[in-house]
Design an enzyme around this catalytic site. Structure first.
Site, mmCIF file in Angstrom:
data_model
loop_
_atom_site.group_PDB
_atom_site.id
_atom_site.type_symbol
_atom_site.label_atom_id
_atom_site.label_comp_id
_atom_site.label_asym_id
_atom_site.label_seq_id
_atom_site.Cartn_x
_atom_site.Cartn_y
_atom_site.Cartn_z
ATOM 1 N N GLU A 64 56.531 52.929 35.990
ATOM 2 C CA GLU A 64 57.824 53.225 35.371
ATOM 3 C C GLU A 64 57.736 53.220 33.849
ATOM 4 O OE1 GLU A 64 61.023 51.767 38.643
ATOM 5 O OE2 GLU A 64 59.840 50.180 37.691
ATOM 6 N N GLU A 97 57.659 48.644 45.699
ATOM 7 C CA GLU A 97 58.845 47.782 45.825
ATOM 8 C C GLU A 97 59.368 47.704 47.256
ATOM 9 O OE1 GLU A 97 58.904 49.006 41.470
ATOM 10 O OE2 GLU A 97 58.375 49.930 43.384
#
Length: 260
Positions: free
Chosen positions: A114, A134
């Site tokens: 990210e 995640e």
């Protein structure tokens, strides 16, 4: 800056280094805050024209140190930006107006991907392995991957890796466009710094305007960006740097831009 993030200047480039190699640069709350403060320094200092984000050791990051960070997730989420800081993942708060080149190696998980997506150019060592894992931990990517990864690599490519949490190699990252160059392990920082210095040698107002207009097109649409092109051209054409660019072109020498 602190124990978790190193900050060093190389001319007009700020080098920001994740510095917890004994934990594969897993990000605890202290690292997140120090990274925010480093980005704040980049934005505020008019002498800085670009940044390189890298990591000390063999790995970029193993992602969040959940044992340290998870207890800090409150009713409104995770509040990680201290006073004077800017969110490096650009999912809230002020935007970074200066280009960021990122160099990754080894393990690059979750917030590392990210951070790359929130940067402008990504250089990867041939040792790099990526994972947006995640969903394997019962949470979702909250640092911008759900927003930027489909846009950067296409819907199917993004969903393939985000919804499974599978790891993928640097060859796949290059194929889908997550990274721009793959270099031998150990040379990724040198190459990133080379590009950042090349950017820093250009006219700063023009670089920032180019970056801002491209972001406007992505965030607000083509028409919004198009309406700003001519006014920005007029503004830049009246700058001292534009005059210096013309002078250097006619004299056939290198321009020296001042950001004015």
């Amino acid at each position: 800056m602190g124990e978790r993030v190193s900050v060093e200047r190389d001319g007009q480039v700020l080098l920001i280094g994740l510095n917890r190699p004994e934990k594969r640069n897993a990000a605890d709350f202290a690292m997140l805050q120090e990274l925010c403060l480093a980005y704040g320094e980049l934005e505020r200092d008019p002498q800085l024209r670009a940044a390189v984000v890298f990591a000390h050791g063999d790995h970029f990051t193993a992602g969040l140190d959940l044992a340290d960070v998870a207890p800090r997730i409150g009713r409104d989420g995770l509040d990680l930006v201290p006073e004077g800081g800017i969110n490096p993942w650009q999912v809230g708060g002020p935007s970074i107006s200066k280009p960021v080149v990122i160099a990754v190696q080894g393990t690059c998980l979750t917030l590392g991907i990210e951070l790359a997506l929130a940067s402008d150019i990504v250089i990867a060592a041939d040792s790099t392995t990526f994972g947006q894992i995640e969903v394997q931990r019962g949470i979702l990517p909250f640092g911008g991957a759900t927003i930027r990864l489909p846009r950067a690599v296409g819907w199917g490519n993004a969903m393939r890796w985000m919804l499974t949490g599978d790891m993928f190699p640097v060859t796949e990252a290059l194929r889908i466009g997550l990274v721009q160059e793959v270099v031998p392990h150990g040379t990724q920082l040198d190459r990133a710094l080379e590009l950042a210095q090349r950017i820093a040698a250009q006219a700063p107002l023009a670089v920032q305007a180019t970056l801002a207009n491209a972001r406007t097109a992505i965030r607000e649409g083509d028409e919004a960006a198009a309406t700003r092109l001519q006014p920005e051209l007029v503004r830049l054409a009246a700058s001292q740097d534009a005059a210096e660019g013309i002078r250097a072109f006619l004299a056939r020498d290198e321009p020296e831009f001042t950001g004015r």
